[in-house]
Design a protein around this motif. Structure first.
Motif, short mmCIF file in Angstrom:
data_model
loop_
_atom_site.label_atom_id
_atom_site.label_comp_id
_atom_site.label_asym_id
_atom_site.label_seq_id
_atom_site.Cartn_x
_atom_site.Cartn_y
_atom_site.Cartn_z
N GLN A 20 0.83 -1.21 0.00
CA GLN A 20 0.00 0.00 0.00
C GLN A 20 0.87 1.25 0.00
O GLN A 20 0.60 2.21 -0.74
CB GLN A 20 -0.96 -0.03 1.19
CG GLN A 20 -1.98 -1.14 1.10
CD GLN A 20 -2.72 -1.39 2.41
OE1 GLN A 20 -2.67 -0.56 3.33
NE2 GLN A 20 -3.42 -2.51 2.49
N ASP A 21 1.93 1.26 0.81
CA ASP A 21 2.87 2.39 0.80
C ASP A 21 3.67 2.43 -0.49
O ASP A 21 3.88 3.51 -1.07
CB ASP A 21 3.84 2.28 1.98
CG ASP A 21 3.20 2.65 3.32
OD1 ASP A 21 2.20 3.40 3.30
OD2 ASP A 21 3.67 2.18 4.36
N THR A 51 8.21 5.99 3.54
CA THR A 51 9.53 5.37 3.46
C THR A 51 9.98 4.90 4.84
O THR A 51 10.53 3.79 4.99
CB THR A 51 10.55 6.37 2.88
OG1 THR A 51 10.13 6.76 1.57
CG2 THR A 51 11.93 5.74 2.80
N TYR A 52 9.75 5.73 5.85
CA TYR A 52 10.10 5.33 7.21
C TYR A 52 9.36 4.05 7.61
O TYR A 52 9.95 3.13 8.19
CB TYR A 52 9.76 6.45 8.19
CG TYR A 52 9.81 6.02 9.64
CD1 TYR A 52 11.03 5.95 10.31
CD2 TYR A 52 8.65 5.65 10.31
CE1 TYR A 52 11.07 5.52 11.64
CE2 TYR A 52 8.69 5.22 11.63
CZ TYR A 52 9.90 5.15 12.29
OH TYR A 52 9.95 4.73 13.58
N GLU A 53 8.05 3.99 7.31
CA GLU A 53 7.25 2.82 7.68
C GLU A 53 7.74 1.57 6.96
O GLU A 53 7.78 0.47 7.54
CB GLU A 53 5.78 3.08 7.37
CG GLU A 53 5.10 4.05 8.31
CD GLU A 53 5.09 3.53 9.74
OE1 GLU A 53 4.70 2.37 9.94
OE2 GLU A 53 5.50 4.28 10.64
N ILE A 54 8.11 1.71 5.71
CA ILE A 54 8.61 0.56 4.94
C ILE A 54 9.89 0.02 5.55
O ILE A 54 10.06 -1.20 5.76
CB ILE A 54 8.83 0.98 3.47
CG1 ILE A 54 7.49 1.20 2.79
CG2 ILE A 54 9.65 -0.08 2.72
CD1 ILE A 54 7.59 1.94 1.46
N ILE A 55 10.83 0.92 5.86
CA ILE A 55 12.10 0.49 6.46
C ILE A 55 11.86 -0.12 7.84
O ILE A 55 12.44 -1.16 8.19
CB ILE A 55 13.07 1.68 6.54
CG1 ILE A 55 13.46 2.14 5.13
CG2 ILE A 55 14.32 1.30 7.34
CD1 ILE A 55 14.25 3.43 5.10
N ARG A 56 10.99 0.51 8.64
CA ARG A 56 10.68 -0.01 9.96
C ARG A 56 10.14 -1.44 9.88
O ARG A 56 10.56 -2.33 10.64
CB ARG A 56 9.67 0.89 10.67
CG ARG A 56 9.27 0.37 12.05
CD ARG A 56 8.05 1.11 12.59
NE ARG A 56 6.88 0.96 11.74
CZ ARG A 56 6.12 -0.15 11.67
NH1 ARG A 56 6.45 -1.22 12.39
NH2 ARG A 56 5.07 -0.20 10.88
N PRO A 94 -3.43 3.62 5.97
CA PRO A 94 -2.49 4.65 6.46
C PRO A 94 -1.76 5.38 5.34
O PRO A 94 -1.42 6.56 5.48
CB PRO A 94 -1.51 3.83 7.31
CG PRO A 94 -2.26 2.60 7.70
CD PRO A 94 -3.15 2.30 6.53
N SER A 95 -1.49 4.70 4.22
CA SER A 95 -0.70 5.29 3.14
C SER A 95 -1.27 6.62 2.66
O SER A 95 -0.52 7.51 2.26
CB SER A 95 -0.63 4.32 1.96
OG SER A 95 -0.22 3.05 2.37
N THR A 96 -2.59 6.72 2.66
CA THR A 96 -3.22 7.92 2.11
C THR A 96 -3.03 9.14 3.01
O THR A 96 -3.28 10.27 2.57
CB THR A 96 -4.73 7.69 1.90
OG1 THR A 96 -5.35 7.39 3.17
CG2 THR A 96 -4.97 6.51 0.95
N LYS A 97 -2.59 8.93 4.23
CA LYS A 97 -2.38 10.03 5.17
C LYS A 97 -0.90 10.34 5.38
O LYS A 97 -0.56 11.33 6.04
CB LYS A 97 -3.02 9.71 6.53
CG LYS A 97 -4.50 9.37 6.46
CD LYS A 97 -5.33 10.53 5.94
CE LYS A 97 -6.82 10.19 5.95
NZ LYS A 97 -7.63 11.30 5.40
N LEU A 98 -0.03 9.50 4.84
CA LEU A 98 1.40 9.67 5.05
C LEU A 98 2.03 10.48 3.92
O LEU A 98 1.58 10.43 2.77
CB LEU A 98 2.10 8.31 5.11
CG LEU A 98 1.80 7.41 6.31
CD1 LEU A 98 2.45 6.05 6.11
CD2 LEU A 98 2.29 8.05 7.61
N SER A 99 3.10 11.20 4.25
CA SER A 99 3.94 11.79 3.21
C SER A 99 4.81 10.69 2.63
O SER A 99 4.89 9.58 3.19
CB SER A 99 4.82 12.89 3.80
OG SER A 99 5.78 12.32 4.70
#
Length: 323
Positions: free
Chosen positions: A46-47, A162-167, A152-157
């Motif tokens: 999704q991200d 990118t941070y969420e993907i790495i985390r 969540p993707s629709t609310k993230l920059s």
């Protein structure tokens, strides 16, 4: 500590996966860990798609045919069969842009518009969500069982995504490395990889997905099920916004309603590609197809696509990627 983190970053970057920190297959870096977690499941695509991270959007832009849908499509489309029956015979690139846990097509529509994804033909699984919401609803939610929440993707920059993907990838790496030393309940939950080149999902880790004698789908929905004017209006707007011919299809599931698909297609003036049967084998009691069911369904889907005017016009014009 800084040296250790720097070394880790260099190591992850050198692996050459779809995106930084991706957990890729040793023998094929196009495949990345997409869904996983020992106790809390999370998903990456999704991200990746919404923010254009990695190579998936680039490959989707090159596709001649893209299919949209929920996990029903992720389980039901066999990429090897598509490659043999569609790509090798007709020179047409196929991409699976379905999203597990997302019943509404609105999320995929926003991705297509945001990133200028323009195939020559769209195939939409116009199901009413297997009980979880109609494909032509406009909501932006994802559901993993009873866990339903806004995507969540629709609310993230892009930086936040990118941070969420790495985390997630780092969390999964730690779980992989320490699993043998922990009592992870009854073992890790099923996980699956996705191929950035084709959008295909490898569902072989799910229980009984590869079994030979799974029961077949039994349609339990009252066939006297009908669409609504609101859904027809949404479907018309959805199709118009895609800017290319659209074909509606239906992946059989116990809650599905073929009547709705036919009614929507007739109301908005598009063709259908409906396989002639619904009794494909299923690994989870009729909710999703298994490996054998997916192979059979995909062959029947391609055969049904071939009968449509939209596909015939597409194949007659040849592969747009050829000089």
């Amino acid at each position: 500590m800084a040296a250790m983190l720097g070394g880790l970053c260099l190591s992850l970057a050198a692996q050459g996966g779809d995106h930084f920190s991706a957990i890729s297959r040793v023998d094929d870096h196009a495949w990345y860990r997409n869904f996983g977690g020992d106790r809390v499941t999370e998903i990456q695509d999704q991200d990746l798609f919404y923010h254009g991270i990695g190579r998936s959007i680039e490959h989707a832009r090159q596709a001649d045919i893209i299919i949209l849908g929920s996990s029903l499509v992720s389980f039901a489309v066999d990429q090897a069969v598509m490659r043999e029956q569609l790509e090798q015979r007709y020179g047409l690139k196929f991409y699976n842009m379905a999203f597990v846990g997302v019943a509404s097509g609105e999320f995929a529509r926003q991705i297509a518009l945001k990133h200028h994804v323009h195939p020559r033909l769209w195939v939409l699984n116009a199901d009413d969500g297997g009980g979880g919401g109609n494909f032509f609803h406009r909501n932006l939610t994802r559901a993993f069982g009873a866990d339903v929440r806004p995507i969540p993707s629709t609310k993230l920059s892009r930086y936040g995504a990118t941070y969420e993907i790495i985390r997630r990838n780092l969390r999964w790496r730690v779980e992989d490395a320490t699993r043998h030393a922990r009592d992870a309940l009854a073992g890790p939950l099923p996980r699956f990889d996705r191929d950035d080149r084709t959008g295909a999902a490898d569902m072989s880790a799910f229980p009984r997905f590869l079994a030979d004698r799974n029961p077949t789908v039994k349609m339990t929905r009252d066939p006297d099920c009908h669409t609504t004017p609101d859904i027809v209006a949404n479907a018309r707007e959805f199709v118009q916004s895609l800017g290319a011919p659209v074909i509606l299809t239906f992946v059989p599931n116990f809650h599905g309603c073929v009547t709705q698909v036919r009614e929507i297609a007739a109301a908005i003036g598009v063709e259908t590609a409906l396989p002639p049967r619904t009794d494909y084998s299923s690994w989870d009691g009729g909710g999703h197809l298994d490996a054998r069911g997916a192979a059979d369904f995909t062959r029947d889907l391609v055969a049904a696509l071939k009968t449509t005017r939209a596909f015939q016009d597409l194949s007659a014009n040849g592969d747009r990627r050829q000089p």
